[in-house]
Design a protein around this motif. Structure first.
Motif, PDB file in Angstrom:
ATOM      1  N   LEU A  55       0.821  -1.213   0.000  1.00  0.00           N
ATOM      2  CA  LEU A  55       0.000   0.000   0.000  1.00  0.00           C
ATOM      3  C   LEU A  55       0.852   1.259   0.000  1.00  0.00           C
ATOM      4  CD1 LEU A  55      -2.917  -0.969   2.432  1.00  0.00           C
ATOM      5  CD2 LEU A  55      -2.881  -0.959  -0.079  1.00  0.00           C
ATOM      6  N   LEU A  56       1.877   1.290   0.854  1.00  0.00           N
ATOM      7  CA  LEU A  56       2.713   2.490   0.946  1.00  0.00           C
ATOM      8  C   LEU A  56       3.388   2.792  -0.389  1.00  0.00           C
ATOM      9  CD1 LEU A  56       4.503   2.340   4.415  1.00  0.00           C
ATOM     10  CD2 LEU A  56       2.817   3.994   3.612  1.00  0.00           C
ATOM     11  N   PHE A  57       4.081   1.796  -0.918  1.00  0.00           N
ATOM     12  CA  PHE A  57       4.831   2.041  -2.152  1.00  0.00           C
ATOM     13  C   PHE A  57       3.900   2.371  -3.317  1.00  0.00           C
ATOM     14  CE2 PHE A  57       8.445   0.208   0.032  1.00  0.00           C
ATOM     15  CZ  PHE A  57       9.498   0.933  -0.488  1.00  0.00           C
ATOM     16  N   SER A  58       2.808   1.586  -3.431  1.00  0.00           N
ATOM     17  CA  SER A  58       1.951   1.796  -4.600  1.00  0.00           C
ATOM     18  C   SER A  58       1.222   3.129  -4.513  1.00  0.00           C
ATOM     19  CB  SER A  58       0.958   0.641  -4.754  1.00  0.00           C
ATOM     20  OG  SER A  58       0.023   0.676  -3.690  1.00  0.00           O
ATOM     21  N   GLN A  59       0.865   3.551  -3.302  1.00  0.00           N
ATOM     22  CA  GLN A  59       0.101   4.787  -3.185  1.00  0.00           C
ATOM     23  C   GLN A  59       0.990   6.020  -3.042  1.00  0.00           C
ATOM     24  OE1 GLN A  59      -3.204   4.367  -3.794  1.00  0.00           O
ATOM     25  NE2 GLN A  59      -2.468   2.263  -4.010  1.00  0.00           N
ATOM     26  N   VAL A  60       2.096   5.913  -2.319  1.00  0.00           N
ATOM     27  CA  VAL A  60       2.918   7.090  -2.062  1.00  0.00           C
ATOM     28  C   VAL A  60       3.827   7.422  -3.264  1.00  0.00           C
ATOM     29  CG1 VAL A  60       4.695   8.092  -0.567  1.00  0.00           C
ATOM     30  CG2 VAL A  60       2.862   6.697   0.423  1.00  0.00           C
ATOM     31  N   TYR A  61       4.456   6.403  -3.826  1.00  0.00           N
ATOM     32  CA  TYR A  61       5.454   6.669  -4.865  1.00  0.00           C
ATOM     33  C   TYR A  61       4.888   6.746  -6.275  1.00  0.00           C
ATOM     34  CZ  TYR A  61       9.216   6.087  -1.510  1.00  0.00           C
ATOM     35  OH  TYR A  61      10.057   6.247  -0.457  1.00  0.00           O
ATOM     36  N   ALA A  62       3.717   6.134  -6.469  1.00  0.00           N
ATOM     37  CA  ALA A  62       3.190   6.000  -7.823  1.00  0.00           C
ATOM     38  C   ALA A  62       3.174   7.328  -8.581  1.00  0.00           C
ATOM     39  CB  ALA A  62       1.800   5.381  -7.791  1.00  0.00           C
ATOM     40  N   GLY A  63       2.757   8.401  -7.891  1.00  0.00           N
ATOM     41  CA  GLY A  63       2.632   9.680  -8.566  1.00  0.00           C
ATOM     42  C   GLY A  63       3.961  10.277  -8.966  1.00  0.00           C
ATOM     43  N   ALA A  64       4.986  10.060  -8.114  1.00  0.00           N
ATOM     44  CA  ALA A  64       6.280  10.667  -8.357  1.00  0.00           C
ATOM     45  C   ALA A  64       7.072   9.920  -9.419  1.00  0.00           C
ATOM     46  CB  ALA A  64       7.071  10.713  -7.059  1.00  0.00           C
ATOM     47  N   ALA A  66       7.947   8.279 -12.956  1.00  0.00           N
ATOM     48  CA  ALA A  66       7.583   8.525 -14.346  1.00  0.00           C
ATOM     49  C   ALA A  66       7.320   7.195 -15.054  1.00  0.00           C
ATOM     50  CB  ALA A  66       8.696   9.303 -15.042  1.00  0.00           C
ATOM     51  N   ILE A  67       6.435   6.400 -14.451  1.00  0.00           N
ATOM     52  CA  ILE A  67       6.094   5.099 -15.033  1.00  0.00           C
ATOM     53  C   ILE A  67       4.584   5.039 -15.144  1.00  0.00           C
ATOM     54  CG2 ILE A  67       6.212   2.598 -14.735  1.00  0.00           C
ATOM     55  CD1 ILE A  67       8.631   3.033 -12.946  1.00  0.00           C
ATOM     56  N   ASP A  68       4.097   4.538 -16.267  1.00  0.00           N
ATOM     57  CA  ASP A  68       2.655   4.514 -16.476  1.00  0.00           C
ATOM     58  C   ASP A  68       1.931   3.722 -15.408  1.00  0.00           C
ATOM     59  OD1 ASP A  68       2.898   6.083 -18.634  1.00  0.00           O
ATOM     60  OD2 ASP A  68       2.888   4.459 -20.111  1.00  0.00           O
ATOM     61  N   ASN A  69       2.385   2.476 -15.215  1.00  0.00           N
ATOM     62  CA  ASN A  69       1.717   1.649 -14.216  1.00  0.00           C
ATOM     63  C   ASN A  69       2.735   1.229 -13.166  1.00  0.00           C
ATOM     64  OD1 ASN A  69       0.205  -0.082 -12.721  1.00  0.00           O
ATOM     65  ND2 ASN A  69      -0.661  -1.173 -14.483  1.00  0.00           N
ATOM     66  N   PHE A 202      12.507  -1.206  -6.948  1.00  0.00           N
ATOM     67  CA  PHE A 202      11.556  -0.102  -6.766  1.00  0.00           C
ATOM     68  C   PHE A 202      11.681   1.004  -7.810  1.00  0.00           C
ATOM     69  CE2 PHE A 202      12.510  -2.004  -2.594  1.00  0.00           C
ATOM     70  CZ  PHE A 202      11.265  -2.554  -2.355  1.00  0.00           C
ATOM     71  N   VAL A 203      12.828   1.061  -8.501  1.00  0.00           N
ATOM     72  CA  VAL A 203      13.007   2.100  -9.525  1.00  0.00           C
ATOM     73  C   VAL A 203      13.564   1.468 -10.798  1.00  0.00           C
ATOM     74  CG1 VAL A 203      13.395   3.984  -7.884  1.00  0.00           C
ATOM     75  CG2 VAL A 203      15.332   2.598  -8.658  1.00  0.00           C
ATOM     76  N   PRO A 204      13.261   2.051 -11.959  1.00  0.00           N
ATOM     77  CA  PRO A 204      13.857   1.545 -13.200  1.00  0.00           C
ATOM     78  C   PRO A 204      15.364   1.811 -13.189  1.00  0.00           C
ATOM     79  CG  PRO A 204      12.070   3.106 -13.631  1.00  0.00           C
ATOM     80  CD  PRO A 204      12.376   3.195 -12.176  1.00  0.00           C
ATOM     81  N   LEU A 205      16.126   0.838 -13.687  1.00  0.00           N
ATOM     82  CA  LEU A 205      17.582   0.943 -13.616  1.00  0.00           C
ATOM     83  C   LEU A 205      18.146   2.159 -14.341  1.00  0.00           C
ATOM     84  CD1 LEU A 205      18.948  -2.699 -13.901  1.00  0.00           C
ATOM     85  CD2 LEU A 205      18.829  -1.205 -11.919  1.00  0.00           C
ATOM     86  N   HIS A 206      17.510   2.552 -15.488  1.00  0.00           N
ATOM     87  CA  HIS A 206      18.095   3.644 -16.267  1.00  0.00           C
ATOM     88  C   HIS A 206      18.009   4.995 -15.554  1.00  0.00           C
ATOM     89  CE1 HIS A 206      13.800   3.652 -17.482  1.00  0.00           C
ATOM     90  NE2 HIS A 206      13.981   4.969 -17.577  1.00  0.00           N
TER      91      HIS A 206
END
Lengths: 279, 330
Positions: A55-64, A66-69, A202-206
């Motif tokens: 819940l925390l990761f999906s709700q808190v970080y999702a907006g910040a 730059a990934i569609d889903n 949790f983050v894309p490697l690039h």
């Protein structure tokens, strides 16, 4: 009071060595399952923490991000991190058993040398299985979907659980060597936290700076996460393709990793167990 | 016939300060059906000896057999004929008393039914019925020991190893434990018991081996050892240190040896043959000399006395090499 009435005949109703081995392993496993049931901390950690993380990761970080889903991207990372931490119980539990002296009891019984270790690592597998179910349910509620097939889902879950199971043996050896549950807990946190964060969990490697990206590309945790993403169909085609062999062939990498860990650490653990004694 | 036999057992641990000889050529012969006491201070090698004999650790050198089986080469067979109860109750805190005993039975391969039956039987024998379905975590120290000892008896082993079975127990629990052990013995079990307490060895053991520095320094029945220690002694504490000379003289006059004084010269003692008579005479002399006493009495032989007599040292000095510390360095 008459305590000794007749000489016992241990092993009389036992059967073949293989049957004994299964029985010993099951008895030791049952001990760990009862512990999961009776120790509230473990159950809370097993059930609530995965829900909280999803819940925390999906709700808190999702907006910040730059990934569609982001939720789809994230789930494999949370799965991997949770089951890896779940494997550390074997380390602290073996250290605790040594400290309490029950290992001495087991070692004076005519039981299979591997049974205590099998029971312990099975206990972790159970904990991780429960955590996986909880995470999948919570993930589904916040929009995580498997886009491949049932077999992709099964394959991904199996790889995550098997990897964690093999890692439990690494932790068990550490627990028997370090002998302090507290040190094991603190050290695994200090090592595993960065290891799971400097990865693609949790983050894309690039998006990582070059030095960290190089570490993350060869980090086995990245390969584990990547293989789960591939099998679940959660990869993002807009990301640049990975450059390391391990990430280009994540499933093979993880299967090799699991086999290697088991081949090396199962015999080492059994050998160690055969000579340890409390205090 | 010797059911436990050790020849030249040596165990060397490597510690930071160099090699430590936890066992240094220990010889032991225990006839079937007897109770052998291993008496010695912390660090004497008692626990190490038990660990070797119960297959937990391998000796660096020497040989040992239990029930005619070699403890190194035939470890698994040895494990079938022994029961072990340690200094620290080796029970699973999260399991109930019943579950602990049932688990041990299953790991001895007694089968499901027999394991349960035996667990119930032992719970009743050790008067733990009321607590049998509570996790051991909530048990008192004495109850834990009882469950641990019960665990050693699951298969009715012919040989029982008890490593300091009453260390850390309150006096009442200690007496209870002694009763349990005495009952076992009357049923013909061979027992090897380690203890720091002479009184415990006295109460329970047929034969006592005094251990120091990893080897047996004296062996015999309780009476034989006591005879070597010299029996009772008188101990007194005077109020004024100026009377020390007079008090020492009185002790020397009625004692059976040279009086010994403590550091502050106000407490002193002397071995005596007839305790009560000697005490009466000493007190008469002291009262005539006008020496005021803080305390006076007959003391029974202690482990310190055994050690002083046998090694010329006080037992506590040996506690610096604690076995627990040694274990950690290996």
């Amino acid at each position: 009071m008459s305590v000794v009435t007749e000489q016992g005949t241990p092993g009389s109703s036992s059967g073949s060595p293989l049957a004994q081995w299964f029985s010993d392993g099951w008895i030791a496993t049952r001990r760990n399952l009862i512990k999961i049931k009776r120790v509230p901390d473990i159950l809370v950690f097993t059930i609530l923490q995965p829900i909280m993380f999803v819940l925390l990761f999906s709700q808190v970080y999702a907006g910040a991000m730059a990934i569609d889903n982001y939720t789809s991207f994230l789930m494999a990372g949370i799965f991997a991190q949770t089951v890896i931490f779940g494997s550390t119980y074997s380390g602290s539990a073996m250290a605790q058993d040594l400290k309490e002296g029950i290992i001495d009891r087991f070692r004076t019984l005519p039981m299979s040398t591997s049974a205590v270790l099998i029971g312990r690592t099975n206990g972790d597998l159970m904990i991780n299985g429960i955590s996986m179910l909880i995470m999948m349910g919570t993930g589904w509620l916040v929009g995580w979907r498997v886009t491949t097939s049932f077999w992709g889902l099964l394959g991904g879950i199996s790889l995550l659980l098997l990897f964690a199971y093999a890692f439990s043996w690494v932790m068990a050896l550490l627990g028997m060597s370090v002998r302090s549950p507290e040190v094991i807990n603190n050290a695994s946190f200090m090592i595993l936290f960065p290891l799971t964060f400097i990865s693609n969990a949790f983050v894309p490697l690039h998006t990582l700076p070059t030095v960290l990206r190089n570490i993350a590309e060869w980090n086995p945790v990245s390969a584990l996460v990547q293989s789960a993403r591939v099998l679940f169909g959660n990869t993002d085609p807009s990301f640049p393709p990975p450059t390391s062999w391990t990430l280009q062939n994540p499933v093979i990498t993880i299967i090799i990793g699991i086999v290697l860990m088991l081949l090396i650490f199962v015999p080492l653990c059994i050998r160690k167990f055969g000579s340890i004694s409390s205090r | 016939m010797a059911i436990i036999e050790a020849r030249g057992l040596t165990k060397i641990y490597s510690a930071k300060t160099g090699p430590v000889h936890a066992l240094d050529g220990l010889d032991l012969t225990v006839p079937k059906g007897t109770v052998q006491g291993l008496l010695g201070p912390n660090g004497a090698g008692k626990t190490t000896a038990v660990k070797v004999l119960t297959t937990l650790i391998k000796p660096t050198d020497g040989e040992a057999s239990v029930a005619g089986l070699d403890v190194v080469r035939e470890a698994k067979a040895v494990r079938r004929s022994i029961g072990v109860s340690g200094q620290y109750a080796a029970v699973d805190e999260n399991l109930t008393g019943f579950e602990n005993l049932d688990m041990v039975g299953r790991l001895y391969h007694l089968g499901k039914k027999e394991s349960r039956r035996r667990a119930t039987e032992l719970i009743e024998m050790f008067e733990l019925t009321a607590a049998q379905n509570r996790p051991v975590k909530g048990f008192s120290g004495g109850m834990r020991r009882r469950i641990d000892l019960a665990g050693a008896l699951v298969t009715r082993p012919e040989i029982l190893f008890l490593d300091e079975p009453t260390t850390g127990l309150d006096p009442r629990s200690r007496l209870g434990m002694w009763d349990v052990i005495k009952n076992l013995v009357s049923d013909g079990t061979t027992v090897l018991l380690t203890t720091q307490y002479l009184e415990e060895a006295d109460q329970l053991a047929d034969n006592i081996a005094v251990i120091d520095g990893g080897k047996v320094i004296a062996e015999g029945t309780s009476d034989e050892l006591k005879a070597r220690i010299g029996g009772h002694r008188i101990e007194l504490t005077i109020i004024d240190a100026a009377d020390a000379g007079a008090a020492r003289e009185a002790l020397a006059r009625h004692g059976a040896g040279e009086p010994r004084s403590s550091g502050d010269r106000r407490t002193m003692e002397v071995p005596v043959e007839e305790g009560a008579i000697a005490l009466q005479r000493v007190l008469t002399d002291l009262s005539e000399a006008g020496v005021q006493l803080h305390d006076a009495g007959i003391r029974r032989p202690t482990l310190d006395d055994v050690f002083l007599k046998l090694t010329g040292r006080i037992a506590e000095e040996d506690e610096a090499t604690n076995e627990a510390e040694l274990e950690k360095t290996t």
